[in-house]
Design a protein around this motif. Structure first.
Motif, PDB file in Angstrom:
ATOM      1  N   PRO A 124      40.353  26.413  44.160  1.00  0.00           N
ATOM      2  CA  PRO A 124      39.419  27.737  43.360  1.00  0.00           C
ATOM      3  C   PRO A 124      39.485  28.908  44.144  1.00  0.00           C
ATOM      4  N   HIS A 125      39.414  29.766  43.379  1.00  0.00           N
ATOM      5  CA  HIS A 125      39.402  31.128  44.011  1.00  0.00           C
ATOM      6  C   HIS A 125      38.015  31.834  43.120  1.00  0.00           C
ATOM      7  N   ALA A 126      37.143  32.678  43.797  1.00  0.00           N
ATOM      8  CA  ALA A 126      36.029  33.322  43.037  1.00  0.00           C
ATOM      9  C   ALA A 126      36.589  34.379  42.068  1.00  0.00           C
ATOM     10  N   ASN A 127      35.796  34.267  40.929  1.00  0.00           N
ATOM     11  CA  ASN A 127      36.272  35.326  39.814  1.00  0.00           C
ATOM     12  C   ASN A 127      36.092  36.798  40.280  1.00  0.00           C
ATOM     13  N   THR A 128      36.958  37.539  39.992  1.00  0.00           N
ATOM     14  CA  THR A 128      37.031  38.897  40.269  1.00  0.00           C
ATOM     15  C   THR A 128      37.582  39.945  39.669  1.00  0.00           C
ATOM     16  N   THR A 129      37.147  41.322  39.483  1.00  0.00           N
ATOM     17  CA  THR A 129      37.818  42.275  38.768  1.00  0.00           C
ATOM     18  C   THR A 129      38.609  43.007  39.431  1.00  0.00           C
ATOM     19  N   ASP A 130      38.782  42.712  41.056  1.00  0.00           N
ATOM     20  CA  ASP A 130      39.888  43.482  41.583  1.00  0.00           C
ATOM     21  C   ASP A 130      41.074  42.917  41.442  1.00  0.00           C
ATOM     22  N   LEU A 131      42.264  43.815  41.880  1.00  0.00           N
ATOM     23  CA  LEU A 131      43.574  43.466  41.987  1.00  0.00           C
ATOM     24  C   LEU A 131      43.753  42.408  42.990  1.00  0.00           C
ATOM     25  N   ILE A 132      44.363  41.392  42.540  1.00  0.00           N
ATOM     26  CA  ILE A 132      44.667  40.249  43.271  1.00  0.00           C
ATOM     27  C   ILE A 132      46.060  39.912  43.439  1.00  0.00           C
TER      28      ILE A 132
END
Length: 158
Positions: A124-132
């Motif tokens: 799992p990865h934390a939800n983010t609004t950043d470019l990943i």
């Protein structure tokens, strides 16, 4: 217009100009004057955008015809940058859409079907609004039955 209102207008304009001058390279201007939209700078999105999508008017189904430079990537590991679009309500997820455009802009057009990848992560990865950045094995799906034409499996997000 009063002197105070004209000063406020000038300060607002200067503030906006200063903000635009410091935008990251991956922020591009939208077709509408003065409107900014955040796009992933990854060149793979440009390659995926060459995929013609056709709709069958009788069934309403969409079909993708992948070009040879895209089909050569099928089954291979790729790395691409984009923005998370959570598909489930959770703080961290293994399953999400990776979009070329940042979906946080309420006034921006949504991503095209060729600007979206279904991602299934190993962890799992934390939800983010950043470019990943996401790495995984690419699979191509010519039918819209699966919801996405591009999928990354066994993926890792950074």
């Amino acid at each position: 217009m009063t002197l105070m209102a004209s000063r406020r207008s000038l300060l607002t304009t200067l503030g906006a100009a200063a903000a635009l001058a410091t935008l990251p390279a991956w922020q591009e201007e939208d077709e509408r004057p003065g409107h900014m939209q955040v796009l992933s700078p990854d060149p793979l999105w440009t390659r995926f955008a060459t995929t013609p999508i056709v709709m069958d008017r009788r069934s309403g189904a969409y079909t993708a015809t992948f070009r040879p430079d895209v089909t050569r990537l099928a089954g291979r590991p790729i790395t691409i940058m984009g923005f998370m679009l959570p598909l489930e309500a959770a703080r961290a997820t293994r399953h999400f859409g990776l979009m070329r455009k940042n979906h946080q802009c309420d006034f921006c057009p949504p991503s095209l079907p060729t600007e979206a990848i279904e991602v299934r992560l190993i962890q799992p990865h934390a939800n983010t609004t950043d470019l990943i950045q996401v790495s995984g094995r690419l699979s191509l799906h010519p039918s819209s039955d699966s919801g996405f034409f591009f999928q990354l499996d066994q993926a890792v997000a950074r």
